[in-house]
Design a protein around this motif. Structure first.
Motif, PDB file in Angstrom:
ATOM      1  N   TRP A  51      74.996 100.010  56.890  1.00  0.00           N
ATOM      2  CA  TRP A  51      74.189  98.852  57.819  1.00  0.00           C
ATOM      3  C   TRP A  51      73.039  99.007  57.920  1.00  0.00           C
ATOM      4  O   TRP A  51      72.365  99.885  57.583  1.00  0.00           O
ATOM      5  CB  TRP A  51      74.884 100.072  59.130  1.00  0.00           C
ATOM      6  N   THR A  52      73.145  98.018  58.511  1.00  0.00           N
ATOM      7  CA  THR A  52      71.390  97.759  58.577  1.00  0.00           C
ATOM      8  C   THR A  52      71.131  98.488  60.012  1.00  0.00           C
ATOM      9  O   THR A  52      71.803  98.033  61.077  1.00  0.00           O
ATOM     10  CB  THR A  52      71.396  96.084  58.873  1.00  0.00           C
ATOM     11  N   LYS A  53      70.046  98.785  59.302  1.00  0.00           N
ATOM     12  CA  LYS A  53      69.222 100.020  61.147  1.00  0.00           C
ATOM     13  C   LYS A  53      67.893  98.962  61.634  1.00  0.00           C
ATOM     14  O   LYS A  53      67.276  99.251  61.121  1.00  0.00           O
ATOM     15  CB  LYS A  53      68.967 101.093  60.056  1.00  0.00           C
ATOM     16  N   PRO A  54      68.245  98.514  62.548  1.00  0.00           N
ATOM     17  CA  PRO A  54      67.361  97.851  63.195  1.00  0.00           C
ATOM     18  C   PRO A  54      66.178  99.202  63.130  1.00  0.00           C
ATOM     19  O   PRO A  54      66.041 100.244  63.365  1.00  0.00           O
ATOM     20  CB  PRO A  54      67.425  97.628  64.753  1.00  0.00           C
TER      21      PRO A  54
ATOM     22  N   ASP B 203      72.121  95.216  66.675  1.00  0.00           N
ATOM     23  CA  ASP B 203      72.518  96.369  66.137  1.00  0.00           C
ATOM     24  C   ASP B 203      73.916  96.832  66.485  1.00  0.00           C
ATOM     25  O   ASP B 203      74.810  97.715  67.066  1.00  0.00           O
ATOM     26  CB  ASP B 203      71.820  97.733  66.572  1.00  0.00           C
ATOM     27  N   CYS B 204      75.092  96.092  65.259  1.00  0.00           N
ATOM     28  CA  CYS B 204      75.963  96.193  64.890  1.00  0.00           C
ATOM     29  C   CYS B 204      77.187  97.716  65.695  1.00  0.00           C
ATOM     30  O   CYS B 204      77.433  97.913  66.119  1.00  0.00           O
ATOM     31  CB  CYS B 204      76.143  95.416  63.690  1.00  0.00           C
ATOM     32  N   LEU B 205      75.942  98.635  64.523  1.00  0.00           N
ATOM     33  CA  LEU B 205      76.687 100.397  64.668  1.00  0.00           C
ATOM     34  C   LEU B 205      76.755 100.373  65.746  1.00  0.00           C
ATOM     35  O   LEU B 205      77.733 101.435  66.646  1.00  0.00           O
ATOM     36  CB  LEU B 205      76.004 100.681  63.453  1.00  0.00           C
ATOM     37  N   ALA B 206      75.682 100.585  66.699  1.00  0.00           N
ATOM     38  CA  ALA B 206      75.765 100.972  67.997  1.00  0.00           C
ATOM     39  C   ALA B 206      76.555 100.440  69.230  1.00  0.00           C
ATOM     40  O   ALA B 206      77.361 100.770  69.786  1.00  0.00           O
ATOM     41  CB  ALA B 206      74.380 100.970  68.426  1.00  0.00           C
ATOM     42  N   ASN B 207      77.086  99.491  67.972  1.00  0.00           N
ATOM     43  CA  ASN B 207      78.158  98.219  69.761  1.00  0.00           C
ATOM     44  C   ASN B 207      79.391  98.370  69.177  1.00  0.00           C
ATOM     45  O   ASN B 207      80.551  99.280  70.304  1.00  0.00           O
ATOM     46  CB  ASN B 207      77.107  97.068  69.521  1.00  0.00           C
ATOM     47  N   LEU B 208      79.391  98.844  68.304  1.00  0.00           N
ATOM     48  CA  LEU B 208      80.950  98.945  67.425  1.00  0.00           C
ATOM     49  C   LEU B 208      81.444 100.888  68.010  1.00  0.00           C
ATOM     50  O   LEU B 208      82.701 101.163  68.499  1.00  0.00           O
ATOM     51  CB  LEU B 208      81.351  99.495  65.706  1.00  0.00           C
TER      52      LEU B 208
ATOM     53  N   ASN C 271      84.728  89.696  64.008  1.00  0.00           N
ATOM     54  CA  ASN C 271      86.416  90.694  64.142  1.00  0.00           C
ATOM     55  C   ASN C 271      86.266  91.871  64.133  1.00  0.00           C
ATOM     56  O   ASN C 271      87.027  92.486  64.810  1.00  0.00           O
ATOM     57  CB  ASN C 271      86.277  89.999  62.279  1.00  0.00           C
ATOM     58  N   LEU C 272      84.952  92.620  63.879  1.00  0.00           N
ATOM     59  CA  LEU C 272      84.688  94.229  63.844  1.00  0.00           C
ATOM     60  C   LEU C 272      85.356  94.902  64.420  1.00  0.00           C
ATOM     61  O   LEU C 272      86.094  95.390  65.490  1.00  0.00           O
ATOM     62  CB  LEU C 272      84.165  95.254  63.188  1.00  0.00           C
ATOM     63  N   CYS C 273      84.774  93.941  65.854  1.00  0.00           N
ATOM     64  CA  CYS C 273      84.524  94.480  67.286  1.00  0.00           C
ATOM     65  C   CYS C 273      86.196  94.104  67.820  1.00  0.00           C
ATOM     66  O   CYS C 273      86.404  93.963  68.636  1.00  0.00           O
ATOM     67  CB  CYS C 273      83.497  93.226  68.060  1.00  0.00           C
TER      68      CYS C 273
END
Length: 174
Positions: A6-9, A48-53, A88-90
Motif C-alpha cells: 500500500w502507498t504509505k504517506p 492514508d487509505c490503510l489507516a482509514n480502512l 468501494n473498499l470502504c
C-alpha cells in the motif's frame, strides 16, 4: 495483499505506522488515535487509505465505537483517490451496517451515502461536467458545507489528481 504494497504517506508518523501495520489496528483503544489522524489528513490534504480502512474495520468489529461523521469523512477522502477502488473498499467494510430506506435520525452516513455514491459514479464514468453541476447544486450544499469544506484542497484534488489521472490514463494526446 500485504500492507507493505500500500502507498504509505510520507507524513505518517511511526506511531500510526505501528498501529496500521501491526495487530494493534484491531485494538479498539486505538480508534481515537486513528480518528485524530483522519482529521489531520483532512487539514493537511494528505490521504492514508490503510489507516482509514483500519478505522472502518474497528467499527465493524466494535459497533459501539461507530461514528457516522468519521465514516462520511473517510468516504469524502476516498473520493479523492478515484479512480482507485478505495471508495468501494470502504463501502465493503460498511456492508454489515444496515442501510435503511429511511435514514437513521442523526446518522450522517445514512443521509449522505446516496450523494457520495452518486459523486463516485460520476467521477468513475467520466461525467465531470455533471459531477461539478451536482456538486455545486443546492441538494449537495449540506454535504459540501458540513463535510467537504473541512477537507483541505478537496476541489483541487478532484481536478488535479482524480480528473487529470483519469484523462491521462485514457488519452495519450488531447
Amino acid at each position: 495483499m500485504a500492507t507493505a504494497h500500500w502507498t504509505k504517506p510520507a507524513t505518517r508518523t511511526p506511531i500510526i505506522d505501528k498501529l496500521v501495520e501491526g495487530v494493534d489496528r484491531y485494538n479498539p483503544q486505538n480508534v481515537e488515535i486513528l480518528e485524530d489522524y483522519l482529521y489531520q489528513q483532512m487539514r493537511q490534504g494528505e490521504y492514508d487509505c490503510l489507516a482509514n480502512l483500519a478505522i472502518l474495520k474497528l467499527y465493524q468489529f466494535n459497533p459501539e465505537l461507530y461514528n457516522g461523521d468519521v465514516v462520511v469523512n473517510i468516504l469524502v477522502k476516498a473520493l479523492t483517490a478515484t479512480p482507485a477502488a478505495d471508495f468501494n473498499l470502504c463501502l465493503a467494510l460498511l456492508c454489515e451496517r444496515p442501510i435503511e430506506a429511511q435514514p437513521e435520525e442523526g446518522d450522517p452516513f445514512s443521509s449522505f451515502l446516496p450523494q457520495l455514491q452518486f459523486f463516485y459514479q460520476l467521477l468513475r464514468t467520466c461525467k465531470f461536467p455533471l459531477f461539478w453541476e451536482v456538486y455545486r447544486s443546492q441538494d449537495s450544499s449540506s454535504l459540501r458545507e458540513t463535510y467537504i469544506a473541512e477537507v483541505y484542497g478537496f476541489e483541487d484534488t478532484i481536478r488535479e489528481s482524480v480528473i487529470a489521472k483519469i484523462v491521462s490514463s485514457t488519452f495519450t494526446r488531447i
